[in-house]
Scaffold this motif. Structure first.
Motif, PDB file in Angstrom:
ATOM      1  N   PRO A  97       0.740  -1.279  -0.175  1.00 32.94           N
ATOM      2  CA  PRO A  97       0.081  -0.030  -0.137  1.00 32.94           C
ATOM      3  C   PRO A  97       0.665   1.196   0.036  1.00 32.94           C
ATOM      4  CG  PRO A  97       0.045  -0.920   2.138  1.00 32.94           C
ATOM      5  CD  PRO A  97       0.951  -1.881   1.302  1.00 32.94           C
ATOM      6  N   TRP A  98       1.848   1.331  -0.909  1.00 29.30           N
ATOM      7  CA  TRP A  98       2.648   2.649  -1.090  1.00 29.30           C
ATOM      8  C   TRP A  98       2.941   2.798  -2.407  1.00 29.30           C
ATOM      9  CZ3 TRP A  98       3.953  -0.753   3.111  1.00 29.30           C
ATOM     10  CH2 TRP A  98       4.023  -0.114   4.355  1.00 29.30           C
ATOM     11  N   GLU A  99       3.051   4.131  -2.621  1.00 25.70           N
ATOM     12  CA  GLU A  99       3.521   4.772  -4.400  1.00 25.70           C
ATOM     13  C   GLU A  99       4.703   4.109  -4.523  1.00 25.70           C
ATOM     14  OE1 GLU A  99       0.841   6.375  -5.897  1.00 25.70           O
ATOM     15  OE2 GLU A  99      -0.266   6.200  -4.128  1.00 25.70           O
ATOM     16  N   ASP A 100       4.643   3.905  -5.915  1.00 22.99           N
ATOM     17  CA  ASP A 100       6.050   3.597  -6.752  1.00 22.99           C
ATOM     18  C   ASP A 100       7.131   4.514  -6.238  1.00 22.99           C
ATOM     19  OD1 ASP A 100       4.565   2.365  -8.168  1.00 22.99           O
ATOM     20  OD2 ASP A 100       4.756   3.311 -10.085  1.00 22.99           O
ATOM     21  N   GLU A 101       8.184   4.106  -6.116  1.00 25.87           N
ATOM     22  CA  GLU A 101       9.713   4.754  -5.682  1.00 25.87           C
ATOM     23  C   GLU A 101       9.293   5.814  -4.520  1.00 25.87           C
ATOM     24  OE1 GLU A 101      11.740   6.375  -8.699  1.00 25.87           O
ATOM     25  OE2 GLU A 101      10.485   5.502 -10.568  1.00 25.87           O
ATOM     26  N   THR A 102       8.995   4.965  -3.329  1.00 21.90           N
ATOM     27  CA  THR A 102       8.880   5.813  -2.068  1.00 21.90           C
ATOM     28  C   THR A 102      10.083   5.634  -1.139  1.00 21.90           C
ATOM     29  OG1 THR A 102       6.570   5.328  -2.187  1.00 21.90           O
ATOM     30  CG2 THR A 102       7.348   5.939   0.009  1.00 21.90           C
ATOM     31  N   PHE A 103      10.801   4.205  -1.565  1.00 19.85           N
ATOM     32  CA  PHE A 103      11.869   4.098  -0.473  1.00 19.85           C
ATOM     33  C   PHE A 103      13.157   4.067  -0.816  1.00 19.85           C
ATOM     34  CE2 PHE A 103       7.889   2.095   0.852  1.00 19.85           C
ATOM     35  CZ  PHE A 103       7.575   2.743   2.309  1.00 19.85           C
ATOM     36  N   ASP A 104      14.170   4.485  -0.016  1.00 20.55           N
ATOM     37  CA  ASP A 104      15.722   4.133  -0.514  1.00 20.55           C
ATOM     38  C   ASP A 104      16.122   2.865  -0.421  1.00 20.55           C
ATOM     39  OD1 ASP A 104      15.951   7.114  -0.885  1.00 20.55           O
ATOM     40  OD2 ASP A 104      15.558   7.174   1.255  1.00 20.55           O
ATOM     41  N   LEU A 105      15.696   2.262   0.884  1.00 18.97           N
ATOM     42  CA  LEU A 105      15.859   0.715   1.402  1.00 18.97           C
ATOM     43  C   LEU A 105      14.728   0.003   1.481  1.00 18.97           C
ATOM     44  CD1 LEU A 105      17.842  -1.425   2.163  1.00 18.97           C
ATOM     45  CD2 LEU A 105      17.871  -0.349   4.352  1.00 18.97           C
ATOM     46  N   VAL A 106      14.585  -1.031   1.021  1.00 18.67           N
ATOM     47  CA  VAL A 106      13.270  -2.124   1.067  1.00 18.67           C
ATOM     48  C   VAL A 106      14.098  -3.411   1.477  1.00 18.67           C
ATOM     49  CG1 VAL A 106      11.408  -3.377  -0.017  1.00 18.67           C
ATOM     50  CG2 VAL A 106      11.951  -0.721  -0.451  1.00 18.67           C
ATOM     51  N   THR A 107      13.410  -3.927   2.501  1.00 25.16           N
ATOM     52  CA  THR A 107      14.174  -5.138   3.063  1.00 25.16           C
ATOM     53  C   THR A 107      12.949  -6.447   3.349  1.00 25.16           C
ATOM     54  OG1 THR A 107      14.042  -4.520   5.413  1.00 25.16           O
ATOM     55  CG2 THR A 107      16.076  -4.192   4.377  1.00 25.16           C
ATOM     56  N   GLY A 108      13.484  -7.715   3.051  1.00 22.58           N
ATOM     57  CA  GLY A 108      12.664  -8.782   3.525  1.00 22.58           C
ATOM     58  C   GLY A 108      13.186  -9.687   4.269  1.00 22.58           C
ATOM     59  N   PHE A 109      13.409  -9.942   5.634  1.00 20.64           N
ATOM     60  CA  PHE A 109      13.944 -10.871   6.174  1.00 20.64           C
ATOM     61  C   PHE A 109      12.927 -12.241   6.721  1.00 20.64           C
ATOM     62  CE2 PHE A 109      15.771  -6.828   7.384  1.00 20.64           C
ATOM     63  CZ  PHE A 109      17.008  -6.909   7.116  1.00 20.64           C
ATOM     64  N   ASN A 110      13.442 -13.241   5.737  1.00 20.24           N
ATOM     65  CA  ASN A 110      12.545 -14.595   5.931  1.00 20.24           C
ATOM     66  C   ASN A 110      11.122 -14.033   5.508  1.00 20.24           C
ATOM     67  OD1 ASN A 110      14.000 -16.836   6.326  1.00 20.24           O
ATOM     68  ND2 ASN A 110      14.195 -16.780   8.419  1.00 20.24           N
ATOM     69  N   ALA A 111      10.930 -13.387   4.680  1.00 18.67           N
ATOM     70  CA  ALA A 111       9.437 -13.019   4.395  1.00 18.67           C
ATOM     71  C   ALA A 111       8.966 -13.241   2.912  1.00 18.67           C
ATOM     72  CB  ALA A 111       9.384 -11.334   4.786  1.00 18.67           C
ATOM     73  N   PHE A 112       9.801 -13.035   2.093  1.00 19.74           N
ATOM     74  CA  PHE A 112       9.140 -13.099   0.671  1.00 19.74           C
ATOM     75  C   PHE A 112       8.794 -14.652   0.237  1.00 19.74           C
ATOM     76  CE2 PHE A 112      12.193  -9.280   0.042  1.00 19.74           C
ATOM     77  CZ  PHE A 112      10.972  -8.271  -0.088  1.00 19.74           C
ATOM     78  N   HIS A 113       9.513 -15.644   0.822  1.00 21.87           N
ATOM     79  CA  HIS A 113       9.148 -16.944   0.576  1.00 21.87           C
ATOM     80  C   HIS A 113       7.612 -17.282   1.164  1.00 21.87           C
ATOM     81  CE1 HIS A 113      10.359 -17.315   4.673  1.00 21.87           C
ATOM     82  NE2 HIS A 113       9.531 -18.385   4.750  1.00 21.87           N
ATOM     83  N   MET A 114       7.222 -16.251   1.956  1.00 18.08           N
ATOM     84  CA  MET A 114       5.808 -16.677   2.358  1.00 18.08           C
ATOM     85  C   MET A 114       4.719 -16.320   1.367  1.00 18.08           C
ATOM     86  SD  MET A 114       5.738 -16.442   6.516  1.00 18.08           S
ATOM     87  CE  MET A 114       6.819 -17.496   7.452  1.00 18.08           C
ATOM     88  N   ALA A 115       5.119 -15.534   0.243  1.00 17.01           N
ATOM     89  CA  ALA A 115       4.075 -14.864  -0.568  1.00 17.01           C
ATOM     90  C   ALA A 115       3.825 -16.206  -1.388  1.00 17.01           C
ATOM     91  CB  ALA A 115       4.673 -13.879  -1.379  1.00 17.01           C
ATOM     92  N   ALA A 116       2.425 -15.839  -1.864  1.00 16.53           N
ATOM     93  CA  ALA A 116       2.006 -17.134  -2.835  1.00 16.53           C
ATOM     94  C   ALA A 116       2.956 -17.078  -4.109  1.00 16.53           C
ATOM     95  CB  ALA A 116       0.788 -16.722  -3.471  1.00 16.53           C
ATOM     96  N   ASP A 117       3.404 -16.132  -4.599  1.00 16.79           N
ATOM     97  CA  ASP A 117       4.377 -16.118  -5.550  1.00 16.79           C
ATOM     98  C   ASP A 117       5.374 -15.344  -5.217  1.00 16.79           C
ATOM     99  OD1 ASP A 117       5.593 -15.188  -7.905  1.00 16.79           O
ATOM    100  OD2 ASP A 117       4.032 -15.912  -9.170  1.00 16.79           O
ATOM    101  N   PHE A 118       6.705 -15.687  -4.992  1.00 22.05           N
ATOM    102  CA  PHE A 118       7.907 -14.909  -4.408  1.00 22.05           C
ATOM    103  C   PHE A 118       8.160 -13.950  -5.483  1.00 22.05           C
ATOM    104  CE2 PHE A 118      12.263 -14.086  -3.426  1.00 22.05           C
ATOM    105  CZ  PHE A 118      12.405 -14.475  -2.248  1.00 22.05           C
TER     106      PHE A 118
END
Ligand SMILES: C[S@@+](CC[C@H](N)C(=O)[O-])C[C@H]1O[C@@H](n2cnc3c(N)ncnc32)[C@H](O)[C@@H]1O
Length: 260
Positions: A97-118
């Motif tokens: 729920p954020w606009e395109d190009e909002t962040f300088d750093l985006v992280t996912g720690f043991n997180a993305f593998h929980m998505a239906a589609d990585f």
């Protein structure tokens, strides 16, 4: 929460024992959080996806970043809001729920593998990252190198009959995270591994901590807390030390990428 995603499934599982997880278990990831936090610049905008109870955001905020976090588990997000000032939202990583190009750093720690589609989750991470910004992915290394993952096998017979491990790319194998990042249009800058040992001082704490993992939620529902607790304690025997404490050797792989 927007859309129908794995977030609706995982949110209640990871939120059920959020307070105990934050107290006893979450800090296992501290070495990788600290490693990445050291790269955070004051004044930068940081998003942690699958932020749990907000520990990484807290470290990033201490370095002067403006932090945001997203997690499917409402109870986790409630803790994050309590421990660090920031923009914390309950939601699905497949539809940020954020606009395109909002962040300088985006992280996912043991997180993305929980998505239906990585790939979908990673594409979303890329979308909200500024051009020139950084996306960091981190997951367990190979299963056999992580003592706590041994416990999952022991609990399997207690899962409901219809339970099956969710299909996910083998993110623990060398090169897989890197390939997924490249497929998502990210440029890999560096990769590494880091030890993330976990210790419990006694059996009671061990069991309380392990029961907080969302992966055991269904087993607890199906077979009862006592049976899962007993199984976890028995499977932990090889990791018990003479003084009654426990130590599990584990490691994460991390990949640092740039959105070009
Ligand atoms: C293994 S925990 C990791 C939490 C934290 N990053 C850490 O390092 O301790 C995975 C987290 O992802 C969240 N999660 C799972 N599926 C999600 C989804 N589809 N969207 C958002 N969050 C999700 C869970 O609620 C949980 O807090």
């Amino acid at each position: 929460m927007r859309g129908s995603t794995t977030a609706e499934v995982h949110g209640p599982r990871w939120g059920a024992r959020a307070e105990a997880r934050a107290e006893l278990y979450a800090h296992m990831s501290m070495p990788v959080w600290e490693l990445v936090a050291r790269t955070v610049r004051a004044g930068s905008a940081v998003l942690d996806i699958g932020c749990g109870s907000g520990e990484f955001c807290r470290l990033a905020a201490a370095r002067g970043a403006a932090v945001s976090g997203l997690d499917a588990a409402e109870a986790m997000v409630a803790i994050a809001r309590r421990v660090v000032p920031g923009d914390f939202r309950v939601g699905a990583m497949e539809s940020l729920p954020w606009e395109d190009e909002t962040f300088d750093l985006v992280t996912g720690f043991n997180a993305f593998h929980m998505a239906a589609d990585f790939g979908v989750a990673l594409a979303e991470a890329r979308r909200v990252t500024r051009v020139g910004g950084t996306v960091v992915l981190s997951n367990w290394t190979e299963v056999h190198r992580n003592d706590v993952l041994v416990l999952g096998k022991a609990v399997r017979p207690l899962q409901p009959p219809e339970w099956a491990p969710r299909p996910s790319p083998p993110v623990g194998e060398p090169g897989v995270l890197e390939s997924l990042a490249v497929e998502a249009g990210l440029t890999v800058d560096s990769t590494g591994e880091i030890d993330v040992p976990w210790e419990a001082p006694d059996r009671r704490t061990l069991v309380r901590a392990l029961l907080t993992a969302g992966s055991y939620y269904l087993a607890i529902e199906h077979s009862g807390e006592a049976a899962v607790a007993e199984t976890l304690a028995e499977a932990s025997e090889p990791f018990r030390r003479p003084d009654g404490s426990y130590r599990f050797e584990n490691s994460y792989r991390y990949v640092v990428t740039t959105r070009r």
